[in-house]
Enzyme design. Structure first.
Site, PDB file in Angstrom:
ATOM      1  N   GLU A 114       2.866   0.547   4.000  1.00 33.65           N
ATOM      2  CA  GLU A 114       2.090   1.254   2.984  1.00 33.65           C
ATOM      3  C   GLU A 114       1.097   2.197   3.660  1.00 33.65           C
ATOM      4  O   GLU A 114       1.068   3.409   3.395  1.00 33.65           O
ATOM      5  CB  GLU A 114       1.361   0.223   2.135  1.00 33.65           C
ATOM      6  CG  GLU A 114       0.308   0.736   1.191  1.00 33.65           C
ATOM      7  CD  GLU A 114      -0.496  -0.437   0.647  1.00 33.65           C
ATOM      8  OE1 GLU A 114      -0.293  -0.771  -0.520  1.00 33.65           O
ATOM      9  OE2 GLU A 114      -1.313  -1.015   1.409  1.00 33.65           O
ATOM     10  N   ASP A 172      -2.234  -2.801  -7.427  1.00 33.02           N
ATOM     11  CA  ASP A 172      -1.179  -1.786  -7.389  1.00 33.02           C
ATOM     12  C   ASP A 172      -1.224  -0.853  -8.597  1.00 33.02           C
ATOM     13  O   ASP A 172      -1.004   0.357  -8.469  1.00 33.02           O
ATOM     14  CB  ASP A 172       0.204  -2.454  -7.363  1.00 33.02           C
ATOM     15  CG  ASP A 172       0.647  -2.830  -5.961  1.00 33.02           C
ATOM     16  OD1 ASP A 172      -0.220  -2.921  -5.073  1.00 33.02           O
ATOM     17  OD2 ASP A 172       1.856  -3.034  -5.757  1.00 33.02           O
TER      18      ASP A 172
END
Length: 651
Positions: free
Chosen positions: A254, A454
């Site tokens: 990420e 998220d």
């Protein structure tokens, strides 16, 4: 995967002062510590404050706070506070800018707490984390008062986390003029087709110099600031680097992929290549069930211990960053060359879909449903992984399965109204392929069915698709519904976790990543009122301290989106407008003190001050390094004529 909470210089221009009056008396400690208070909230802590002559940022006096016995819990740093003078009167609706200079005897984290009310009724409102180093540095924040009175707003510095000496000087508190927003006007066509990217900061009245300084200062801090309190970029040897997740002490796909994307947009091929080499050498599985994928997690301790699984959000950003790197800088020759950006992107996409090369660990894309999976071998998705703007780009740039990528973009747009709550506009972390929230506990996550972590980045993903392609008006409908909900909770006071019906499930105010992503969402709104979310991002200092990894990366990408600097290189609008040096490659700038060095340009290169006045120039030869020296600290512009210009922040 799930969110993990929260050059060279910090150069931040936060607005134009309405007057030059400093609301603080004795701001430079020429009168000792008069008006200033060192507050100890516990008998277990010990600290003293002294106005020390000759120790100031300007060579005169400064206040030194010596913490002998800090709070037992670093999170209780509020037990020791340097309290600013409380002789000024705040007014409801007025915006105040506080700036000060600080340093410490070692890298230290401090907190600026903003509160209000009389001492017996004091209420903490919000705060900002800063990292001090051993060199003087200026820090700035803005705050809009919601009350009127002498005790309604207080600015206090919390220094109780660690023993040591903290030095502060030249405090300035001033009111800011309100930046009047012009009416919000959308371009007739998306930026993909025109090459014109909206600059929401300019639309709220910020100047080009201020905006460039804001963005470049954030990048310099996050990548090249103080290693202990600010930077997350770490070099390995001479040709590799990684992004460290500070709070968990690991390295994640990420963060690596976000770092690469930021490097493309900042035109830092040197940073990009180092991150990509590390990713290829230390994170990619070369054999076995995960062949072609990247371990979503590598330990900082040895740079080799890897998680067995992969996370598709990393692969999505790797692919897109590589395609953009190819379009902006060009790929190296040779199929096996790690710097053949396009070939590398095509290869990753090959492994993400079902095929004969895949055994054991399943694909990342469900090609029947044309949707991205949360992780391999599950039957659900993560709305924040849906990136229709990226998929449209793949459909144009990829070397295979182009119809699939276009279908994924269309599917993601149809998925939108099913995944967002019809009243609040909130979306959960995980859903099935029809947008229905997954049960609580999915992936061992108690927030699986809530707006949390998220989910914070989802509005950003859809908004930039609208800004680029003007693809589906449902994006506008749902974005406005979402911003309506947050506006009702307070643009700077909504919380980090909600049930989808809007019931709060957190006592924490918005994180830097939320503030950033929600400012990007304004790209898909047509209401001038929503500029308040853009102003909130402008006010927010770049993330520092323990939670700066995720918060800082999303915040940095948000600054790029909102300032119009996050661009689709190679698109019809930018096919011939990309800035390139006259020889192959790119124009990475290297800073050493006040010396700016570059390679690859042919012709006259000028150094301009922030007002556009020339202070130096040189004749650059594309085959050799060239340098110019800035006469002092500040914001400078390196102007190479038709080859473009770069803004440089120097301490």
């Amino acid at each position: 995967m799930s969110m993990r909470f929260s050059t060279i210089a910090l150069v931040t221009a936060l607005g134009s002062a309405a007057s030059a009056a400093n609301l603080f008396p004795n701001p430079s400690f020429e009168d000792g510590t008069t008006g200033w208070t060192l507050y100890l909230n516990s008998s277990s802590v010990v600290a003293t404050s002294t106005a020390k002559a000759g120790a100031g940022h300007d060579g005169t006096a400064a206040i030194e706070v010596k913490v002998t016995t800090p709070a037992a819990d670093a999170g209780s740093n509020w037990h020791i506070q340097l309290q600013t003078p409380q002789t000024w009167k705040a007014e409801t609706g007025k915006t105040y800018k506080l700036s000060f200079w600080g340093k410490a005897d070692a890298s230290r984290s401090i907190h600026l707490g903003i509160g209000g009310g009389a001492a017996s009724e004091y209420k903490y409102i919000k705060g900002f984390d800063f990292g001090l180093s051993t060199a003087w540095k200026q820090y700035e924040v803005e705050y809009t008062s919601t009350a009127t009175g002498v005790d309604s707003v207080r600015f206090n510095l919390y220094v109780g986390a660690a023993a040591g000496t903290y030095t502060f000087d030249d405090f300035v508190l001033d009111t800011l003029s309100s930046n009047q927003s012009v009416a919000m006007v959308w371009p007739a066509k998306g930026a993909w087709y025109t090459g014109v990217y909206r600059n929401l900061f300019a639309e709220i009245g910020k100047t080009t110099t201020e905006i460039d300084a804001k963005v470049s200062g954030a990048f310099q801090q996050l990548f090249f600031g103080d290693a202990s309190t600010e930077a997350i970029y770490r070099t390995v040897g001479t040709d590799e680097a990684y992004i460290e997740a500070i709070d968990s002490k690991d390295i994640r796909t990420e963060g690596m992929s976000y770092g690469m994307m930021i490097a493309v947009m900042m035109d830092r091929q040197d940073v990009f290549d180092k991150l990509w080499r590390f990713t290829k050498n230390k994170m990619q599985f070369k054999s076995g069930a995960g062949r072609g994928y990247f371990s979503w997690q590598v330990q900082v301790s040895d740079l080799t211990t890897r998680a067995n699984g992969a996370a598709p959000d990393g692969e999505e950003y790797f692919v897109t960053a590589l395609y953009l790197a190819d379009k902006r800088w060009g790929s190296a020759a040779g199929v096996a060359n790690v710097l053949n950006y396009k070939q590398q992107a095509d290869s990753i996409l090959h492994y993400m879909i079902p095929g004969p090369a895949r055994s054991g660990q399943g694909p990342m894309i469900d090609t029947t449903r044309s949707q991205i999976l949360f992780i391999t071998d599950v039957n659900y998705t993560d709305p924040s992984y849906h990136l229709p703007g990226f998929y449209r780009m793949w459909a144009e740039y990829a070397g295979h399965h182009n119809h699939l990528w276009k279908r994924m973009a269309d599917t993601s747009l149809a998925f939108l109204p099913r995944s967002w709550h019809p009243t609040t506009g909130l979306n959960p972390k995980f859903t099935d392929f029809d947008g229905v929230p997954m049960p609580r506990g999915t992936n061992n996550d108690t927030d699986a069915n809530k707006y949390a972590t998220d989910a914070h980045r989802t509005p950003m993903n859809y908004a930039f698709d609208w800004a680029w392609f003007k693809s589906d008006t449902s994006i506008v409908v749902h974005t406005k519904r979402f911003l309506d909900f947050l506006y009702g909770k307070g643009v700077e006071t909504y919380t980090q976790t909600y049930l989808l019906d809007g019931t709060p499930r957190s006592s924490y105010g918005p994180s830097e990543s939320q503030i950033g992503a929600n400012a990007v969402a304004v790209l898909a709104s047509d209401r001038a009122r929503d500029f308040d979310f853009v102003k909130a991002l402008w006010k927010q200092p770049i993330s520092s301290g323990q939670w700066r990894y995720y918060n800082g990366l999303i915040q940095m990408m948000s600054l790029l989106h909102v300032s119009g600097k996050f661009k689709a290189y190679g698109s019809p609008g930018l096919a011939s407008n990309g800035i390139r040096p006259k020889s192959p490659g790119t124009l990475p700038l290297h800073l050493s003190g006040r010396t700016i060095r570059w390679e690859g340009l042919q012709g006259t290169v000028r150094l301009l001050d922030a007002g556009g006045r020339q202070v130096a120039k040189t004749e650059s030869v594309s085959t050799a390094p060239s340098t110019l020296v800035a006469p002092r600290s500040g914001v400078w512009i390196l102007d190479a004529g038709k080859a473009g210009s770069r803004t440089v922040a120097i301490p």
